[in-house]
Design a protein around this motif. Structure first.
Motif, mmCIF file in Angstrom:
data_model
loop_
_atom_site.group_PDB
_atom_site.id
_atom_site.type_symbol
_atom_site.label_atom_id
_atom_site.label_comp_id
_atom_site.label_asym_id
_atom_site.label_seq_id
_atom_site.Cartn_x
_atom_site.Cartn_y
_atom_site.Cartn_z
ATOM 1 N N ALA A 112 0.841 -1.199 0.000
ATOM 2 C CA ALA A 112 0.000 0.000 0.000
ATOM 3 C C ALA A 112 0.871 1.242 0.000
ATOM 4 O O ALA A 112 1.744 1.396 0.863
ATOM 5 C CB ALA A 112 -0.920 0.001 1.220
ATOM 6 N N ASP A 113 0.651 2.107 -0.964
ATOM 7 C CA ASP A 113 1.345 3.388 -1.002
ATOM 8 C C ASP A 113 0.472 4.433 -0.323
ATOM 9 O O ASP A 113 -0.751 4.485 -0.548
ATOM 10 C CB ASP A 113 1.604 3.794 -2.460
ATOM 11 C CG ASP A 113 2.488 5.016 -2.570
ATOM 12 O OD1 ASP A 113 3.712 4.847 -2.616
ATOM 13 O OD2 ASP A 113 1.950 6.145 -2.590
ATOM 14 N N LEU A 114 1.089 5.279 0.501
ATOM 15 C CA LEU A 114 0.327 6.247 1.292
ATOM 16 C C LEU A 114 -0.306 7.343 0.445
ATOM 17 O O LEU A 114 -1.184 8.060 0.925
ATOM 18 C CB LEU A 114 1.227 6.863 2.360
ATOM 19 C CG LEU A 114 1.763 5.877 3.402
ATOM 20 C CD1 LEU A 114 2.830 6.527 4.265
ATOM 21 C CD2 LEU A 114 0.621 5.349 4.266
ATOM 22 N N GLU B 207 -3.425 1.195 -3.121
ATOM 23 C CA GLU B 207 -3.039 -0.209 -3.180
ATOM 24 C C GLU B 207 -2.301 -0.513 -4.480
ATOM 25 O O GLU B 207 -2.729 -0.093 -5.553
ATOM 26 C CB GLU B 207 -4.272 -1.108 -3.049
ATOM 27 C CG GLU B 207 -5.005 -0.982 -1.716
ATOM 28 C CD GLU B 207 -4.147 -1.421 -0.544
ATOM 29 O OE1 GLU B 207 -3.416 -2.433 -0.702
ATOM 30 O OE2 GLU B 207 -4.187 -0.772 0.515
ATOM 31 N N GLN B 208 -1.210 -1.262 -4.357
ATOM 32 C CA GLN B 208 -0.387 -1.619 -5.506
ATOM 33 C C GLN B 208 -0.198 -3.133 -5.533
ATOM 34 O O GLN B 208 -0.171 -3.796 -4.504
ATOM 35 C CB GLN B 208 0.990 -0.944 -5.410
ATOM 36 C CG GLN B 208 0.947 0.558 -5.235
ATOM 37 C CD GLN B 208 0.459 1.284 -6.461
ATOM 38 O OE1 GLN B 208 0.838 0.921 -7.580
ATOM 39 N NE2 GLN B 208 -0.351 2.308 -6.263
ATOM 40 N N LEU C 229 7.852 4.648 -8.522
ATOM 41 C CA LEU C 229 6.815 3.750 -8.015
ATOM 42 C C LEU C 229 7.020 2.323 -8.526
ATOM 43 O O LEU C 229 6.860 1.345 -7.785
ATOM 44 C CB LEU C 229 5.436 4.263 -8.424
ATOM 45 C CG LEU C 229 4.209 3.532 -7.881
ATOM 46 C CD1 LEU C 229 4.128 3.665 -6.371
ATOM 47 C CD2 LEU C 229 2.933 4.080 -8.523
ATOM 48 N N ASP C 230 7.393 2.185 -9.799
ATOM 49 C CA ASP C 230 7.524 0.856 -10.382
ATOM 50 C C ASP C 230 8.746 0.102 -9.880
ATOM 51 O O ASP C 230 8.878 -1.097 -10.130
ATOM 52 C CB ASP C 230 7.566 0.953 -11.913
ATOM 53 C CG ASP C 230 6.231 1.388 -12.498
ATOM 54 O OD1 ASP C 230 5.200 1.179 -11.829
ATOM 55 O OD2 ASP C 230 6.212 1.946 -13.613
ATOM 56 N N ALA D 290 5.520 6.550 0.159
ATOM 57 C CA ALA D 290 4.581 7.563 -0.340
ATOM 58 C C ALA D 290 5.211 8.176 -1.579
ATOM 59 O O ALA D 290 6.293 8.764 -1.499
ATOM 60 C CB ALA D 290 4.306 8.632 0.710
ATOM 61 N N HIS D 291 4.560 8.028 -2.723
ATOM 62 C CA HIS D 291 5.115 8.512 -3.984
ATOM 63 C C HIS D 291 4.396 9.785 -4.432
ATOM 64 O O HIS D 291 3.215 9.769 -4.771
ATOM 65 C CB HIS D 291 5.037 7.423 -5.045
ATOM 66 C CG HIS D 291 6.071 6.344 -4.832
ATOM 67 N ND1 HIS D 291 5.872 5.289 -3.964
ATOM 68 C CD2 HIS D 291 7.320 6.188 -5.339
ATOM 69 C CE1 HIS D 291 6.957 4.513 -3.968
ATOM 70 N NE2 HIS D 291 7.842 5.045 -4.796
#
Length: 307
Positions: free
Chosen positions: A153-155, A159-160, A205-206, A226-227
């Motif tokens: 989960a990214d803030l 959801e990733q 992110l990737d 967090a991106h």
């Protein structure tokens, strides 16, 4: 999403010295710094110069001068990846002992001819995973990516999910030229520095799923991620040296800081751009609201002449 509770939070800014700071770099630095400083945390500075051939002579010193002019202050000494080869070698040895890496004899051309990964880069087809072809020697060391979906989960981005083995393949940890890869270096550095949260641009992110896979293989703590949205020009291209992004040194520091705050969703008063650097930081530390940061991967900066 809410920020995780950590006492104290430890964040970092890790530029690559391939050129001076531009607006997109400033956004990442400011967002990461304010996110921990407003919670009484520590903010570290790391030069990601592990890829020596890409580094521009003098760029690291210029970045440090730019950050100081903009009013940034970091905790402790600057960490330099180029001086940490022993730590990366030790981590690679641990992964070798645990069976998470393998020697690879493939050339770049052989990998490039195998097909493309999700991010457009060549996807490794697993040629040497079961052993080196007869008569060939290892040129590089690759991480044996685990099959199946990796969830996190990214803030900011939510959801990733990624199947690293399918989408990327077994990725390089030590290159044929003897240099350690960014993915291994950043995981080792974050773990050893005790980083609890990574606030950086969404252009990275990737890479996160690969880093989480490495963290799990090494048995180190996974930080929160967090991106931040990436600053793009009108053509949708990320601001960078390649797209001729202006150095932040071309701008008055208060103007640059105020513009970065607005980009990050903070409702700055117009007068802030005419304030001193100290006054901008006082305002930012008193008013920073992580919940206002746009939850998108990129934002177009329409008028580049002001940035």
């Amino acid at each position: 999403m809410h920020l995780p509770l950590s006492n104290p939070p430890i964040g970092r800014f890790a530029p690559s010295p391939t050129g001076p700071l531009h607006f997109g770099s400033l956004v990442a630095a400011l967002g990461s710094c304010l996110t921990v400083r407003t919670r009484d945390g520590r903010w570290l500075l790391r030069m990601e110069d592990v890829d020596g051939p890409r580094c521009v002579p003098g760029a690291a010193d210029e970045i440090l001068r730019q950050l100081e002019t903009l009013g940034f202050a970091w905790d402790g000494d600057v960490a330099w990846q180029s001086r940490r080869s022993e730590a990366y070698a030790a981590a690679l040895e641990r992964l070798q002992r645990s069976g998470h890496v393998f020697g690879c004899a493939c050339t770049r051309r052989e990998v490039a001819d195998s097909g493309l990964a999700r991010d457009g880069s060549p996807r490794y087809p697993g040629t040497c995973r079961g052993g080196l072809p007869a008569g060939r020697e290892a040129r590089a060391w690759r991480f044996a990516a685990p099959a199946g979906d990796l969830h996190w989960a990214d803030l900011l981005q939510g959801e990733q999910v990624e199947d690293v083995a399918h989408d990327v393949g077994d990725f390089v940890l030590k290159r044929a030229d003897g240099l350690f890869a960014y993915q291994l270096a950043v995981v080792v550095d974050d773990a050893e520095q005790g980083v609890t949260e990574v606030v950086r641009g969404a252009d990275l992110l990737d890479s996160t799923a690969r880093q989480i896979a490495l963290q799990r293989a090494l048995g180190v703590v996974q930080p929160a991620y967090a991106h931040l949205p990436v600053a793009c020009n009108a053509a949708g291209e990320k601001l960078s040296k390649q797209t001729l992004a202006r150095s932040v040194s071309d701008l008055r520091p208060a103007v640059a800081l105020s513009a970065a705050l607005r980009f990050l969703g903070q409702p700055t008063p117009d007068a802030l751009a005419r304030a001193t650097v100290r006054e901008v930081w006082e305002w930012a530390l008193a008013h920073w609201d992580f919940a206002r940061v746009p939850r998108v991967r990129s934002v177009v900066v329409a008028d580049l002449t002001t940035l």
